[in-house]
Scaffold this active site. Structure first.
Site, PDB file in Angstrom:
ATOM      1  N   SER A 173       0.249  19.765 -16.261  1.00 19.67           N
ATOM      2  CA  SER A 173       0.445  18.343 -16.549  1.00 19.67           C
ATOM      3  C   SER A 173      -0.898  17.669 -16.773  1.00 19.67           C
ATOM      4  CB  SER A 173       1.196  17.633 -15.415  1.00 19.67           C
ATOM      5  OG  SER A 173       1.198  16.235 -15.645  1.00 19.67           O
ATOM      6  N   ASP A 326       5.136  17.974 -26.562  1.00 16.30           N
ATOM      7  CA  ASP A 326       5.838  16.833 -27.160  1.00 16.30           C
ATOM      8  C   ASP A 326       6.436  17.164 -28.515  1.00 16.30           C
ATOM      9  OD1 ASP A 326       5.416  15.038 -25.070  1.00 16.30           O
ATOM     10  OD2 ASP A 326       3.454  14.439 -25.839  1.00 16.30           O
TER      11      ASP A 326
END
Length: 442
Positions: A173, A326
């Site tokens: 992350s 994404d």
């Protein structure tokens, strides 16, 4: 709280997409440019900033905490910073809209300042868990009160001086990494993040650019040890934001799947921690040429020329997932039109984005006639071999900008129009998406 009015929109089979476009500035870099400029002592200048809702939420929050941020008529942004340690108590709640990046990174900034900030957001953001950021920031001494499930609204009471931390990321992350590093800016001593799997490194590049004392060491096992020396003094910068590869992704895939297309996308950021989609699409047979590769502000950039291609299905290596996390929704659209089977795994992270992107994409793709199996951590898609999808359905976008744009692109290669129930969320990251698309169709 942010309220949006539903705006349905239909996308139909497209003529060849032809021409050259410039896409909006990189969202990740835009957020960080505003935050670090606001913490520098002096005046920074930023051009190419993405002016979507998410980045404007960051600008508003930094203003609320004391920075002077102005946009000139020529599009240049002028930021007068308060200095590390100089953030002021905001008078009201900080409205993050739909922006998870703004929320998580700003939580990190507040955590090591002697201020209290309340974070609120729209319905989509308020459903996203913040526990992964709360845990390390609480270890640094911040007092965080969240809604049930570690969700917004939440309140962060910062601690100054905060407690330096060595934190091993339990998942890949960039947002958690960045939150801890930003908290470390105003924390005495050394704050360390240990990263088992590399994620986008815009924070490290930009922190160094602003003058922070930051080192990155590779361990024998491939882990990255990122250390920042606290109580930093940041120097103002002039920043040119490259085009966002996550926004370019929609036009790359559109050009690949609409017959006869030939599109050049100017000034695309190709940071290796972000450019996974290009490599995957090239492996699927996509004709994507990198023109005039160069470096701008420490970030690799190129123009991309993309031509319609006969794509073939592949097994996508899960190791590449962090560099294109994404872009999987739009990759799924490309896979639905490829020849053969595309298999993706290791995508648990997609279930906690603006929506559960695995479930939402699987449901939507089936509705427009694609053959999709959903697994615990990915999708298996059997493509049409280049034939148009049946289309003809209305898709629930779940307030997720990338879902909306992915199905807009799917509509360009479908027999019957594909309708998005609400196109408004696209403005969070790509305000001129439809305008650029119409220009290429003309």
């Amino acid at each position: 709280m942010t309220v949006q009015t539903a705006t349905p929109r239909s996308f139909a089979a497209s003529p060849p997409l032809l021409g050259k476009i410039a896409i909006p500035g990189d969202k990740s870099i835009s957020h960080r440019a505003l935050m670090l400029s606001a913490l520098a002592v002096g005046t920074s200048r930023v051009t190419g900033l993405l002016e979507g809702h998410d980045v404007l939420a960051t600008a508003a929050a930094m203003r609320a905490m004391g920075a002077t941020i102005e946009r000139r008529e020529d599009g240049e942004w002028i930021i007068d910073g308060v200095g590390v340690g100089g953030l002021l108590q905001p008078k009201g709640a900080l409205d993050m809209g739909n922006s998870g990046t703004s929320t998580r990174l700003l939580m990190g900034l507040v955590a090591s300042h002697p201020i209290t900030a309340t974070f609120v957001g729209d319905a989509s953001l308020s459903g996203r868990p913040m526990g992964r950021v709360i845990d390390p920031l609480a270890q640094m001494g911040a007092d965080i009160t969240a809604s049930p499930g570690g969700r917004l609204p939440l309140m962060v009471r910062g601690l100054a001086p905060a407690i330096p931390l060595s934190y091993r990321l339990p998942m890949a992350s960039a947002q958690v990494k960045s939150a801890v590093l930003l908290a470390g800016l105003n924390t005495p001593g050394i704050t360390e993040v240990i990263e088992p799997v590399p994620t986008r490194d815009h924070s490290e590049r930009m922190l160094k650019g602003f003058g922070a004392d930051l080192t990155v060491e590779l361990g024998a096992d491939g882990t990255r040890h990122i250390r920042i020396f606290g109580e930093a003094e940041l120097r103002p910068q002039t920043i040119v934001v490259p085009g966002d590869p996550s926004s370019a992704a929609f036009f790359i895939v559109a050009a690949l799947i609409v017959p006869g297309s030939d599109v050049t996308i100017a000034n695309v950021g190709l940071n290796p921690t972000r450019a996974g989609l290009v490599a995957v699409l090239q492996a699927m047979g996509g004709d994507i040429a990198l023109l005039e590769a160069r470096e701008v502000g420490g970030e690799p950039v190129a123009d991309l020329r993309v031509r319609h291609s006969a794509l073939k299905g592949i097994d996508v290596d899960p190791a590449i997932a962090p560099s294109m996390i994404d872009e999987f929704p739009i990759l799924f659209v490309a896979a639905a039109l490829a020849a053969g089977r595309t298999t993706t795994t290791g995508l648990d992270e997609l279930r906690v984005k603006e929506s559960d992107r695995l479930a939402v994409m699987a449901t939507g793709l089936r509705a427009i006639g694609a053959r999709v199996d959903e697994t615990a951590d990915g999708l298996v898609i059997d493509g049409t071999g280049g034939d148009p999808l049946p289309g003809g359905a209305t898709i629930a976008g779940h307030l997720d900008h990338r879902i909306c744009m992915s199905f807009a692109v799917a509509g360009l290669a479908s027999k019957a129009p594909v309708t998005i129930d609400d196109i408004a969320p696209v403005a969070t990251s790509f305000p001129n998406f439809e305008t650029l698309l119409a220009g290429l169709q003309a």
